[in-house]
Design a protein around this motif. Structure first.
Motif, PDB file in Angstrom:
ATOM      1  N   CYS A  19       4.921  -6.798   1.425  1.00 29.93           N
ATOM      2  CA  CYS A  19       3.530  -6.717   1.862  1.00 29.93           C
ATOM      3  C   CYS A  19       3.060  -8.126   2.209  1.00 29.93           C
ATOM      4  O   CYS A  19       3.552  -9.099   1.641  1.00 29.93           O
ATOM      5  CB  CYS A  19       2.696  -6.158   0.718  1.00 29.93           C
ATOM      6  N   CYS A  54       6.049  -5.666   5.862  1.00 30.46           N
ATOM      7  CA  CYS A  54       5.057  -6.449   6.611  1.00 30.46           C
ATOM      8  C   CYS A  54       5.314  -7.948   6.602  1.00 30.46           C
ATOM      9  O   CYS A  54       5.037  -8.631   7.570  1.00 30.46           O
ATOM     10  CB  CYS A  54       3.667  -6.127   6.079  1.00 30.46           C
ATOM     11  N   CYS A  97       0.807  -1.221   0.000  1.00 26.43           N
ATOM     12  CA  CYS A  97       0.000   0.000   0.000  1.00 26.43           C
ATOM     13  C   CYS A  97       0.842   1.274   0.000  1.00 26.43           C
ATOM     14  O   CYS A  97       2.065   1.242   0.009  1.00 26.43           O
ATOM     15  CB  CYS A  97      -0.921  -0.017   1.211  1.00 26.43           C
TER      16      CYS A  97
HETATM   17 FE1  F3S Z   1       0.279  -2.202   3.468  1.00 21.33          FE
HETATM   18 FE2  F3S Z   1       0.565  -4.703   2.712  1.00 21.33          FE
HETATM   19 FE3  F3S Z   1       1.509  -3.925   5.004  1.00 21.33          FE
HETATM   20  S1  F3S Z   1      -1.185  -3.458   2.354  1.00 21.33           S
HETATM   21  S2  F3S Z   1       0.272  -2.221   5.693  1.00 21.33           S
HETATM   22  S3  F3S Z   1       2.153  -3.219   2.993  1.00 21.33           S
HETATM   23  S4  F3S Z   1       0.468  -5.826   4.638  1.00 21.33           S
END
Ligand code: F3S
Ligand code: SAH
Ligand code: SF4
Length: 446
Positions: free
Chosen positions: A51, A85, A15
């Motif tokens: 992510c 993440c 994101c």
């Molecule tokens: Fe964003 Fe993916 Fe982390 S949507 S907050 S990068 S799990």
């Protein structure tokens, strides 16, 4: 640039939060004398900013890291770091290390500010290591240098983390509890960005509406923050993401309605149109209260448009539940929809629910949802033909020579025939053509 300059490449997944964090990593690397490159063969440092939101995202990243095996063999001095993440997920650093022993540094979401030290340590000791913390001092993160790389856009964090624990979502586990940044620090950063010529300021948080919940007396509310940002001098736009429907207040709606710079656009993820599924998702609103919000916002804010996120195939979702989702999508009329197939995430509450939906049904439902949204988005686009809109010209058109791409206030992409020198300007554009996702038009004199 000297021939011996050290080069870096950051590969960003996920994101806007991650996009901005990569800008902070770039800030550190540039302070250390590195310059950017797009060519992995030229890079001295490669960072994977990962992510974990869905399994498909993870598989893609794991595959892409694997592609570095031969490059690391050819160039043992290349430093490969993995953060974000996926690194923060329980068991993942060990899995990555076992699978790809060539990764030099694995660090978590709470260790971002330490990246410079990690890199120095790796270069000095030649040792590989893992550093994952569970908490952090946000002052350190606030003090990080930034190299903004998003054209006319400046991303500005207002909160970190998330307390909502939607039952399907991994974010609270990998980003920690919600922490607000002081209003003064945010306003200072907005002024600095505007002073440096950025035209679109986007305030970032997993749930911007809960800004200040950690200490109301100290931080105030999101509505107050928005008002203060709107009062900053200069010609620029204000956007924010993401708004959780359960916390969107009348005050926020009123501030948008009476503001000069806040865009008349709301990304308001509904996730599902079925009250039964919304309860299982732990979203804490109903389709009725959501529709009330849409109604209120439409009444107060002229020409507002909406977008949303929807998950299909949440455990136990029946055809009737899904039809309720299709129905609410039609009722609201989103100008854009981000549609996802439910993905089971380890450690979440939904992981343990019975009634997982077969992938064939999920695929069929998402296809139907996309078809419905196509019709709606096309109709919304077409209603703008012949209208004159203010457009921020953002970049050169990726395909059409002599054209630029920009955005409308309500966040629709628009192609405009214009000279490159106009990038970063606000112009009035008459819409001449409308397609599903983009408009096109020509500049008119005001
Ligand atoms: Fe964003 Fe993916 Fe982390 S949507 S907050 S990068 S799990
Ligand atoms: N904090 C934001 C964004 C979170 S992630 C919000 O609350 O809206 C962006 C989107 O990914 C979510 O809105 C949701 O639609 C989707 N998503 C999150 N977890 C998912 C999962 N396990 N499977 C499928 N989609 C998911
Ligand atoms: Fe995930 Fe829900 Fe938090 Fe958004 S609000 S990040 S969907 S837990």
């Amino acid at each position: 640039m000297s021939k011996n300059a050290k080069r870096y490449l950051i590969l960003t997944y996920g994101c806007q939060m991650n996009v901005h964090e990569s800008e902070k990593l770039a800030g550190i690397l540039e302070e250390m004398g590195y310059t950017p490159t797009d060519d992995r063969n030229q890079a001295d440092v490669v960072v994977f900013n990962t992510c974990a939101i869905r399994e498909t995202a993870e598989q893609k990243i794991i595959g892409n890291i694997g592609e570095f095996k031969s490059l690391k063999r050819k160039n043992p001095n290349l430093v490969l770091a993995v953060c974000g993440c996926m690194s923060q997920q329980s068991g993942y650093p060990e899995m990555l290390k076992k699978r790809y022993s060539f990764i030099d540094i694995i660090f978590g979401t709470h260790n971002l500010a330490e990246f410079g030290n990690f890199l120095k340590r790796r270069l000095e000791t030649k040792k590989k290591f893992i550093e994952i913390s569970e908490t952090e001092d946000i002052c350190l993160r606030d003090a990080m240098p930034k190299k903004r790389t998003s054209g006319v856009n400046a991303w500005i964090n207002i909160t970190y983390g998330c307390n909502n624990f939607c039952s399907y979502c991994i974010v609270p586990y990998v980003r920690g509890k919600e922490v607000s940044r002081p209003k003064e620090a945010i306003i200072r950063e907005v002024k600095e960005a505007v002073g440096n010529g950025y035209k679109q300021i986007t305030l970032l948080g997993q749930n911007v509406n809960s800004y200040g919940n950690d200490d109301r007396a100290k931080f105030g509310t999101f509505a107050e923050l928005l008002k203060a940002v709107d009062e900053v001098d200069g010609k620029f736009r204000i956007r924010f993401m993401t708004s959780h429907p359960k916390d969107l207040t009348d005050d926020v709606i009123n501030v948008i309605a009476s503001s000069k710079k806040i865009c008349h656009y709301l990304h308001l993820p509904i996730q599902s149109g079925s009250n039964r599924i919304l309860a299982l998702m732990n979203r804490k609103y109903t389709r009725e209260s959501y529709l009330d919000l849409i109604c209120k916002a439409r009444k107060a804010i002229n020409d507002i448009e909406f977008s949303s996120d929807i998950i299909v195939g949440f455990p136990t979702e029946t055809e009737e539940d899904f039809l309720e989702t299709l129905d609410i999508v039609k009722q609201v009329g989103y100008q854009q929809l981000f549609t996802y197939v439910y993905s089971k995430r380890k450690g979440t509450v939904a992981e343990k629910l019975d009634g997982q939906i077969p992938s064939s049904i999920k695929k069929e439902r998402i296809k139907r949802l996309i078809e419905v949204e196509h019709q709606i988005a096309t109709q919304i686009s077409e209603k703008y033909i012949g209208k004159v809109l203010e457009v921020l010209l953002e970049d050169v058109h990726p395909k059409k020579e002599g054209w630029l791409v920009g955005s409308t206030d309500f966040n629709k992409t628009i192609s405009v025939k214009a000279d490159k020198s106009l990038i970063g300007s606000f112009v009035m554009v008459k819409v001449t053509n409308a397609k599903l996702t983009t408009l096109s038009g020509e500049i008119v004199e005001e």
